[in-house]
Write an enzyme that holds these catalytic residues in place. Structure first.
Site, PDB file in Angstrom:
ATOM      1  N   ARG A 173       0.916  -0.862   0.234  1.00 43.50           N
ATOM      2  CA  ARG A 173       0.437  -0.106  -0.360  1.00 43.50           C
ATOM      3  C   ARG A 173       0.522   0.766  -0.080  1.00 43.50           C
ATOM      4  O   ARG A 173       1.016   1.947  -0.835  1.00 43.50           O
ATOM      5  CB  ARG A 173      -0.892  -0.065   1.210  1.00 43.50           C
ATOM      6  CG  ARG A 173      -2.006   0.661   1.364  1.00 43.50           C
ATOM      7  CD  ARG A 173      -1.621   2.247   1.401  1.00 43.50           C
ATOM      8  NE  ARG A 173      -1.145   2.722   2.346  1.00 43.50           N
ATOM      9  CZ  ARG A 173      -0.824   4.147   2.863  1.00 43.50           C
ATOM     10  NH1 ARG A 173      -1.061   5.163   1.825  1.00 43.50           N
ATOM     11  NH2 ARG A 173      -0.524   4.731   3.840  1.00 43.50           N
ATOM     12  N   ASP A 174       1.709   1.413   1.358  1.00 41.03           N
ATOM     13  CA  ASP A 174       2.503   2.694   1.444  1.00 41.03           C
ATOM     14  C   ASP A 174       3.136   2.709   0.076  1.00 41.03           C
ATOM     15  O   ASP A 174       3.991   3.984  -0.511  1.00 41.03           O
ATOM     16  CB  ASP A 174       2.561   2.983   2.797  1.00 41.03           C
ATOM     17  CG  ASP A 174       2.742   4.092   2.865  1.00 41.03           C
ATOM     18  OD1 ASP A 174       2.685   5.549   2.102  1.00 41.03           O
ATOM     19  OD2 ASP A 174       3.372   4.817   3.902  1.00 41.03           O
ATOM     20  N   HIS A 206       4.922   4.465  12.686  1.00 45.23           N
ATOM     21  CA  HIS A 206       5.361   4.130  11.295  1.00 45.23           C
ATOM     22  C   HIS A 206       6.251   5.051  10.958  1.00 45.23           C
ATOM     23  O   HIS A 206       5.968   7.035  10.079  1.00 45.23           O
ATOM     24  CB  HIS A 206       3.480   4.667  10.137  1.00 45.23           C
ATOM     25  CG  HIS A 206       3.972   4.721   8.706  1.00 45.23           C
ATOM     26  ND1 HIS A 206       2.864   3.982   8.170  1.00 45.23           N
ATOM     27  CD2 HIS A 206       4.507   5.407   8.098  1.00 45.23           C
ATOM     28  CE1 HIS A 206       3.719   4.222   7.074  1.00 45.23           C
ATOM     29  NE2 HIS A 206       3.861   5.505   6.643  1.00 45.23           N
ATOM     30  N   HIS A 264       9.182   6.858   8.133  1.00 49.42           N
ATOM     31  CA  HIS A 264       9.913   6.817   6.640  1.00 49.42           C
ATOM     32  C   HIS A 264      11.462   7.091   6.935  1.00 49.42           C
ATOM     33  O   HIS A 264      12.269   7.726   8.128  1.00 49.42           O
ATOM     34  CB  HIS A 264       8.948   8.030   6.037  1.00 49.42           C
ATOM     35  CG  HIS A 264       8.457   7.561   5.139  1.00 49.42           C
ATOM     36  ND1 HIS A 264       7.795   7.614   3.915  1.00 49.42           N
ATOM     37  CD2 HIS A 264       7.130   7.520   5.909  1.00 49.42           C
ATOM     38  CE1 HIS A 264       6.249   7.379   3.607  1.00 49.42           C
ATOM     39  NE2 HIS A 264       6.087   6.604   5.254  1.00 49.42           N
ATOM     40  N   CYS A 289       9.699   9.332  -1.625  1.00 50.70           N
ATOM     41  CA  CYS A 289       8.485  10.297  -0.902  1.00 50.70           C
ATOM     42  C   CYS A 289       7.926  11.266  -1.652  1.00 50.70           C
ATOM     43  O   CYS A 289       8.907  12.164  -2.613  1.00 50.70           O
ATOM     44  CB  CYS A 289       9.677  11.288   0.168  1.00 50.70           C
ATOM     45  SG  CYS A 289       8.844  12.660   0.793  1.00 50.70           S
ATOM     46  N   ASN A 299       8.912   4.756   3.348  1.00 49.08           N
ATOM     47  CA  ASN A 299       9.408   3.920   4.454  1.00 49.08           C
ATOM     48  C   ASN A 299      10.196   3.184   4.924  1.00 49.08           C
ATOM     49  O   ASN A 299      11.364   2.501   3.906  1.00 49.08           O
ATOM     50  CB  ASN A 299       7.858   2.440   4.297  1.00 49.08           C
ATOM     51  CG  ASN A 299       7.142   3.023   3.991  1.00 49.08           C
ATOM     52  OD1 ASN A 299       6.274   3.145   3.079  1.00 49.08           O
ATOM     53  ND2 ASN A 299       5.746   3.442   5.032  1.00 49.08           N
TER      54      ASN A 299
END
Lengths: 308, 308
Positions: free
Chosen positions: A18-19, A209, A211, A242, A251
């Site tokens: 997903r991310d 979470h 990054h 990003c 991430n």
């Protein structure tokens, strides 16, 4: 060795599908299915599989229903879907998800850029989403993004983040995750927000979470571990960039996290060698080198033959 | 915020011109001179400028004398040269260096691969180098490489590393640095070696030299800071790779280190914006993208205009 007090185990949530993929050029549905199915065989217990967002906003996730329908559901894995609003929550519940993440930004500016409304409006919507989900026996985790800073506003006060998080919990959220959306967290900031949370919301199920946009990801994890946090998001290979800094990392990479944790005696349940095979496939899927250092160099246990 | 006990300032040694460039394709002498001169204007107090090694072994450093002759010596900067043996030490002293680093590997296998003799033989040579240097009013720092593991042997016992370090100190070494040659350190391993050192050699001037080969570099720094270590090596842009893992990162990037430290209130004396300009030049010098995340994304204080 008395200084580093670390938990004996942690729960890793894999967010690459997903991310990660949301911030990569679009990939075919079958590739996403293969990625998720590969991940579900690594021993990871939680996978953020898709998001239900408007396909015009994020075309990368336009096939969420199809991906979810096609993956092999491993009964040992909890799959979740991320949603930006009630409409997304309805779609996720209709698709059969019983774990929903809803995102709200601590930065009003970021929230408006992201979902075209204020943080306050999103918090009101979250109340409705939670009621809806609980009726369907689904859980709702609230992800507070820009928790350590906003690419537009800069620093976000700890009290502001705590206020947004408290509101979500008062609305019945089952869990809370702080998102370091653009990698602005550093260890002292992690300590400030985590200890603030432990003070105001001592019973919360808290995830973090991070990054790795500015290289601080694993130092932040280490700090959080020392504070007793045991839930972390990461993405296979370090998938995802990003959106505000071309070429910058997304991430923290799941292999780097697992490699670090397991070497320190913190169990993840994840088979690193198997995960590295999936990371290599993820690299092929997006067609470019991923930032994971452990994917590049191999784990520290992999020695070089003397005649090399 | 009571958990993270950090020192108020640290001393960063810039090793990009030596450890960085030694692991990159050769660059012209003038480029090295410009790099060192750029670095000496950033506020950094220590620069590892060159190494005096046999040009057949490391052609990248074949112009060490010329580089040293041509750089503008900033009186606020301490410049050092790394040497593998007595012959190198003689050359460094003759060139006018008054800070010498001599390297010995905790791994006998690595030492043999590196300088074609045993760790024991190198330790004997170090005794002679120290005597020689002290006669010239120069200081000698002993760098113990593979302190957290060897690419050939794997793990190296803490006691073995402590024994090698103790021998060097008994021979009169003025300072000690542990080198994580191929990025095999993790925080618990850093804690074990640093606390072991503090127990056996409480008065030693201790520096740490981490590589970010597996992404653990800044987490290792954070751990060392919590243990009171205040001397760290780093290379501008993250210059330098890992000779045992093609494509893998080299030293921790100076910008990432400075960015992390300064945000946590740990002073480095280094102007980050100025350093980033030098890092961009370093990237042009070697002709490929460097791994520094802060170079890519910019510092966390750099916000995006709303209309971007």
């Amino acid at each position: 060795m008395t200084m580093l007090r670390l938990p004996s185990e942690v729960s890793v949530r894999e967010v690459g599908p997903r991310d990660g993929l949301q911030n990569e050029p679009p990939v075919p549905t079958e590739g996403k299915v293969a990625l998720i199915d590969g991940l579900s065989q690594t021993g990871v217990k939680r996978i953020e599989a898709v998001s239900f967002v408007h396909p015009k906003a994020i075309p990368q996730m336009g096939d969420a229903d199809e991906v979810w329908a096609k993956i092999a559901k491993n009964p040992d894995v909890r799959y979740s879907a991320l949603v930006p609003n009630s409409r997304g929550a309805e779609r996720a519940l209709a698709a059969g998800f019983r774990e929903i993440e809803v995102v709200v930004s601590a930065s009003d500016t970021h929230n408006r850029k992201n979902v075209n409304r204020s943080t306050e409006e999103s918090l009101e919507d979250i109340k409705a989403i939670i009621a809806l989900a609980h009726k369907e026996n689904a859980t709702v985790e609230v992800v507070v993004s820009t928790s350590w800073g906003c690419p537009y506003e800069g620093d976000i006060a700890v009290d502001r983040v705590l206020d947004v998080a408290s509101r979500a919990l008062e609305s019945g959220a089952d869990a809370l995750t702080y998102g370091d959306t653009t990698g602005m967290a550093t260890p002292t900031r992690v300590e400030a927000l985590v200890t603030g949370t432990q003070g105001r919301m001592p019973d919360v199920y808290l995830g973090l979470h991070f990054h790795n946009t500015r290289g601080t990801g694993l130092a932040n994890v280490l700090t959080a571990l020392q504070l007793g946090v045991t839930n972390f998001d990461a993405s296979v290979g370090g998938l995802g960039g990003c959106p505000y800094a071309p070429g910058a990392s997304g991430n923290i990479a799941t292999e780097e996290l697992v490699h670090l944790l397991e070497d320190m005696g913190v169990a993840t349940g994840i088979d690193l060698e198997r995960l590295l095979l999936v990371a290599a496939e993820a690299e092929k899927l997006v067609g470019h080198e991923l930032p994971s250092q452990v994917l590049r160099a191999g784990p520290r246990t992999r020695t070089t033959p003397l005649d090399a």
